[in-house]
Structures are given as C-alpha cells and as structure tokens.
Design an enzyme around this catalytic site. Structure first.
Site, PDB file in Angstrom:
ATOM      1  N   HIS A 122     -67.366  64.586  13.641  1.00 55.35           N
ATOM      2  CA  HIS A 122     -66.777  65.891  13.921  1.00 55.35           C
ATOM      3  C   HIS A 122     -66.599  66.148  15.412  1.00 55.35           C
ATOM      4  CE1 HIS A 122     -71.067  67.230  14.363  1.00 55.35           C
ATOM      5  NE2 HIS A 122     -70.531  68.022  15.280  1.00 55.35           N
ATOM      6  N   ASP A 152     -70.417  61.584   8.706  1.00 52.98           N
ATOM      7  CA  ASP A 152     -70.293  62.237  10.015  1.00 52.98           C
ATOM      8  C   ASP A 152     -70.617  61.277  11.157  1.00 52.98           C
ATOM      9  OD1 ASP A 152     -69.604  64.291  11.695  1.00 52.98           O
ATOM     10  OD2 ASP A 152     -71.576  65.239  11.662  1.00 52.98           O
ATOM     11  N   SER A 229     -74.566  67.437  19.490  1.00 50.63           N
ATOM     12  CA  SER A 229     -74.058  66.611  18.398  1.00 50.63           C
ATOM     13  C   SER A 229     -73.623  65.244  18.899  1.00 50.63           C
ATOM     14  CB  SER A 229     -72.876  67.306  17.715  1.00 50.63           C
ATOM     15  OG  SER A 229     -73.298  68.419  16.983  1.00 50.63           O
TER      16      SER A 229
END
Length: 385
Positions: A122, A152, A229
């Site tokens: 993402h 992911d 992230s």
C-alpha cells in the site's frame, strides 16, 4: 608522689636503651617513601549505550524513506453542467478534467546489496514515481518490481552498489514478551526508533479488521505511526522479525507487523514481477465451539440450529464461488478436510492458502444433523475480484 618518680625513672631507662640500640644498629626504621611523584592510573572509561542502540546501529543505515507521487484525474464537478454556469464560464471550462498529484510517504529496508528493498504494497502500489532516500543522504529513483495486495508486500529496486543491508531473522522463533524495535520515518520524521515488546503472535487479519488480507500478524506495543509502514520491526540483536504495516485508529498503542518469514516466501517471486497465487473458497466463516453452538440453539431469535461440535461454520457463501459450485451452504459446519480435523477458521484459511490451484479438497461437513462429503476446487482470489 613516689609512684610518679618511679614512672619517670622507667621512661628514662627506656629512652637510654633505645638510644644505645640505634647507635649500634640494633633497631632500624622503615625507609621513608620516595619523594618521586607517582602517576595515577586513568579511570576506566564508562561504557555507554544499550542493546537498542546496538541493534539500530546494525540496521539503521539499511532503513530507507520512500516518497511516492501519483497523478489522478477527477471528473469535473456536476455543478459545471449547470447551463447558468456554462453561460458565464464557457463550455470548455466545464468539460476540462482536473488532475492533481497525490503524495505519500512510507518506509522500507534494503535486503540485498544490489538494491532490493522490501516495503508494503500500500506504500507504492499505483505510484507514478517512487523516490528512495537512504540515511546517508543518497537519493535513488525506485522501480516497483512487484507487489501483492493480499499480503501487503512489495519489492522496490534501486540502481545502487554496495548498499547497507538488514539481516533477516527467523520469525517462527519469536516469542511473546520478546523485545520489539520499530524503525522508520513516521509522520515525516526520518530515522525514528521506538521500543516495545511482542504482545502476541498469529493475530489474524480478520481480527485486526483487514478482511481483504490473508495474514497472521505479530502484534506489538512499540509505537507505529503513519509513515512507519514498510519499515522493519527488529529483535534485540538488530535482526528483522517483521515489516510494520497496520495501525488501527481505535487502538491504544497497538501496532501490527507482517512476520518476515512470510516475506521470505514470496520476495524473490515479487522481485521477478510474478503474481502470487492465493487460492480461495468464497465463504465467510467463523470458529464454532460446543459452547457457542449451545448459545445459538437456545436463542429463540436464532436463524437456524447448529451442531454442538468443534469446527468452522459457514456464515455466507459468495455467488459463483468455488464453494457455491461445490454445494456448500450457509449454516454448514466444516469439521475436516482430508484427514485433518478443522477446529478454527484460521486453520481452514491457512490450509486453503497452501493448496495448489486446481487441487481438489475433500471436505466433511455437518448439515441438518447429517454428515456429508463435498469436493471443492479452490480458485484464484484475484480472478474473483
């Protein structure tokens, strides 16, 4: 008075004896200390630092900041179709689409000296431009070699030489209570380190609230914020045990990371640009226990009765899915696949995920008090979407 005189005579006698002994060398006194100055030893240096500092020093140079840009074109606002608006601003103004550049930021880490970087899907998925910045200030243009939305995970490649790399641990050896060190660039603040512990293992994506993922997360209380992230979660030896990925807005100091062993399984395929297969059945399900079944069966508002057994109950069957084609129905309780008993939804999900596409699964279910055998062939999840 007489005692005092005797005492003085005794002292004189002692003094005389000592004087005679000194003259003949019968008594000697210790040598006086040398007048030369002595050199004092320097105090031992105080050792500073901690296992956190040592761990970050080992991997810090390999952690990168990832900046992305994506140009999106939006349709003109419906108000532009109003005849009154077009009368004043012209026909052309109302039909021109508007474009804007969306910018994002995340983290990643180098796992190969040739420039292979692991991060989250993402973070880079759909980006028109990817810029990678190292801790030492070097900046590279990154190319997304492959990504997988279901896990992911993504691989980015930069053209660099002798890049610093991060050591990968065995996440299967991680235990609850182990130290967890999150490194990344949260909120645009580069090279940020936070410390916590591993709170729990095998936290399913369904429990986290990410129904579109298929992951068992490492849960940690190390602070993970937007921008973290894709960055590494380290153990106390500076080895990567996970990839920071998920935060919940309603969670108080809880973060989640993808176990690094999951990334090891697919990183090479992603680097080659290959798609990662994800077999699916097409059901929504939940774990069933005898206790849960009894609560359901004693509820007068319950839609149907279920057998009081351990298994997985089907809550919904997606139309035209492999499960629908095989005849699986809502309310069925799956108790085994092949010779393996099924007692948890996560267990069934893992078994299906590890099945080859086209392979037939022989499934035992209970329906309306009867035991039945069904055969189902999982299909590719991406094809369903």
């Amino acid at each position: 008075m007489q005692r005092f005189q005797v005492s003085n005579q005794f002292r004189r006698l002692q003094f005389a004896i000592v004087t005679i002994a000194m003259l003949f060398g019968l008594i000697s006194f210790p040598q006086l200390a040398s007048a030369e100055p002595t050199i004092a030893q320097a105090p031992k240096a105080i050792e500073r630092g901690s296992f956190v500092a040592e761990a970050v020093q080992k991997v810090g140079a390999a952690v990168v900041r990832i900046d992305t840009e994506k140009t999106v074109t939006r349709r003109a606002d419906p108000m532009f179709d109003d005849p009154m608006f077009r009368r004043f601003f012209g026909e052309d103004f109302s039909t021109v689409p508007r474009s804007e550049t969306l910018r994002g930021q995340g983290s990643g880490f180098v796992i190969d000296k040739s420039g292979i970087i692991l991060t989250n899907s993402h973070v880079v998925n759909g980006a028109d431009k990817v810029t990678v910045t190292l801790k030492d200030g070097r900046v590279f243009e990154g190319k997304v070699r492959g990504f997988d939305e279901v896990t992911d995970l993504a691989v980015v490649k930069v053209d660099g030489k002798d890049l610093p790399i991060a050591s990968l641990a065995d996440s299967d050896q991680v235990q609850v209570g182990d130290w967890a060190i999150a490194v990344g660039n949260p909120l645009g603040l580069d090279n940020t380190v936070t410390l916590g512990i591993v709170s729990t293992l095998h936290r399913s994506s369904a429990q986290v609230g990410l129904s579109d993922k298929r992951l068992d997360f490492l849960q940690t209380d190390a602070a993970i914020n937007p921008g973290n992230s894709g960055g590494p979660l380290l153990n106390d030896r500076g080895e990567v045990i996970g990839i920071n990925t998920a935060i919940r807005a309603d969670a108080m100091g809880i973060g989640f990371a993808i176990p690094i062993n999951k990334a090891k399984l697919i990183k090479d395929a992603l680097a080659r640009g290959e798609k990662i297969p994800h077999p699916y059945l097409g059901v929504q399900m939940t774990t069933l226990t005898p206790e849960i079944a009894r609560q359901n069966n004693t509820d007068p508002n319950s839609a149907f009765e279920v057998p009081e057994v351990n298994g997985v109950i089907v809550v919904r069957v997606l139309p035209n899915s492999p499960a629908a084609i095989a005849g699986i129905r809502r309310g069925d309780v799956i108790t085994s696949i092949g010779d393996r008993s099924i007692t948890k939804a996560e267990q069934l999900q893992e078994l299906v995920e590890n099945t080859k596409l086209g392979q037939t699964l022989k499934m035992q279910i209970q329906r309306n008090g009867q035991v039945q055998q069904l055969a189902v062939k999982p299909a590719e999840l991406q094809d369903a979407s």
